[in-house]
Design an enzyme around this catalytic site. Structure first.
Site, short mmCIF file in Angstrom:
data_model
loop_
_atom_site.label_atom_id
_atom_site.label_comp_id
_atom_site.label_asym_id
_atom_site.label_seq_id
_atom_site.Cartn_x
_atom_site.Cartn_y
_atom_site.Cartn_z
N ASP A 21 0.84 -1.20 0.00
CA ASP A 21 0.00 0.00 0.00
C ASP A 21 0.88 1.24 0.00
O ASP A 21 1.96 1.26 0.61
CB ASP A 21 -0.91 0.02 1.24
CG ASP A 21 -0.12 0.17 2.53
OD1 ASP A 21 -0.08 1.28 3.09
OD2 ASP A 21 0.49 -0.83 2.98
N SER A 22 0.41 2.28 -0.68
CA SER A 22 1.07 3.58 -0.72
C SER A 22 2.53 3.43 -1.17
O SER A 22 2.78 2.97 -2.27
CB SER A 22 0.94 4.26 0.65
OG SER A 22 1.24 5.64 0.55
N ALA A 23 3.49 3.80 -0.32
CA ALA A 23 4.89 3.62 -0.70
C ALA A 23 5.21 2.16 -0.95
O ALA A 23 6.07 1.82 -1.77
CB ALA A 23 5.81 4.19 0.37
N HIS A 77 -7.00 8.11 1.47
CA HIS A 77 -5.81 7.28 1.29
C HIS A 77 -5.72 6.21 2.38
O HIS A 77 -5.87 6.48 3.56
CB HIS A 77 -4.57 8.19 1.32
CG HIS A 77 -3.34 7.54 0.79
ND1 HIS A 77 -3.23 7.13 -0.52
CD2 HIS A 77 -2.16 7.22 1.39
CE1 HIS A 77 -2.03 6.61 -0.70
NE2 HIS A 77 -1.37 6.64 0.43
#
Length: 339
Positions: free
Chosen positions: A185-187, A313
């Site tokens: 997820d994300s980074a 997010h």
């Protein structure tokens, strides 16, 4: 309200802050060493000296048996010199001889915060292993700024190779490394993309069947259609802390896979891909642009999209019991199963 990578920025907050809090290190050279040059409230502060103060410190949970899900976890140190380790998750087996697909997970945190053993990620990967029936390997890579990129990428690559070679008894006995999935997820989803490019550069090894990019953190020097005009500024600042001196800044191909000169997406080293976003997330437009670019490229795989209406997010980490989080988990499980 729009949200930005893991630090859950609201765009209203970004626009309201004093400009000195939104300067990159290069524009704050006249500040005292202890002057805050960037702050993500409740998550971290950066000082002119380059020091980071991590404000986001979720509880650290030990590995072990989880009575609620039947999943057992353990920690394995892969490199004592660098501190690279992984946490493995083995769901309850109906038959001891069952072979489970292996899913390597990379946590988010803008490359700056979080860990595989935090309550955030222990609980999520534990739930994912139980729901999907996979043997999960959650990577605890080194964080910037103490260990600038590519440290996190290199650690992740080392962990992926370790898992693919079944260098642990759980993976040897219960894992099917011929069915290898990557997720993050994300980074961590950004790391998934980098791993797929490294697989391509390594003659397609290890073979990756599927890749799951949950709310991936990508950026660029210019906004894509539908993206907030402030996005490139914020991305560029966060990226400069994680990867100082990156050629091209936020247009470094690792941050902006759609940048001119970035490696061709047709090289992606997997068979199937799922890209997801919260549709109230400031990254949603760029995430969709990434999906569409992959789907429209000469890549021979199949790309799927899942958007969560009204969600910000990585909302599924903050409120895993909400309907949209359950729907997202169901979609991830179905994707792993081949649907």
């Amino acid at each position: 309200m729009m949200h930005y990578p893991i630090v859950a920025f609201s765009w209203q907050w970004i626009q309201a802050q004093d400009k000195h809090l939104l300067r990159s290190p290069r524009t704050a050279m006249d500040a005292d060493a202890d002057t805050v040059v960037f702050e993500a409230p409740a998550h971290f502060r950066f000082y002119k000296s380059g020091r980071i103060e991590r404000l986001h410190r979720p509880p650290i949970l030990p590995a072990g048996d989880d009575e609620a899900t039947g999943v057992t976890s353990k920690d394995v140190v892969l490199d004592a010199d660098t501190g690279l380790s992984v946490r493995l998750y083995l769901p309850k087996l109906q038959e001891p001889s069952t072979k489970l697909l292996v899913l390597v997970y990379f946590h988010g945190g803008s490359f700056l915060i979080e860990s595989a053993d935090s309550s955030t990620y222990h609980n999520y990967v534990n739930a994912l292993a139980a729901a999907a029936g996979v043997l999960a390997v959650s990577v605890d890579y080194r964080l910037a700024p103490e260990h600038p990129l590519p440290a996190a990428y290199d650690d992740s690559w080392a962990a992926l190779q370790w898992a693919a070679l079944a260098q642990d008894e759980w993976i040897r006995e219960h894992g099917d490394t011929a069915r290898l999935f990557l997720a993050g997820d994300s980074a961590g989803a950004n790391i998934v993309h980098d791993m797929l490019m490294r697989v391509a550069s390594n003659d397609g090894s290890p073979r990756v069947e599927g890749a799951i990019l949950l709310h991936p953190w990508f950026g660029g020097s210019k906004p894509v259609e539908g993206e907030h005009p402030a996005a490139p500024m914020v991305t560029g600042m966060l990226w400069s802390y994680a990867c100082p001196g990156a050629v091209g800044g936020a247009d470094d191909p690792r941050m902006n896979p759609l940048a001119p000169g970035a490696p061709a997406l047709e090289r992606l080293g997997c068979v199937r891909m799922l890209v997801t976003a919260g549709l109230a997330d400031g990254l949603a437009a760029r995430d969709r642009a990434y999906h569409d670019a992959v789907a429209g490229s000469a890549w021979g795989g199949t790309a799927a999209w899942h958007g969560s209406d009204g969600e910000g997010h990585v909302f599924f980490l903050e409120k895993p019991g909400c309907d949209n989080a359950k729907q997202l988990m169901d979609r991830v499980v179905a994707f792993i199963a081949g649907a």
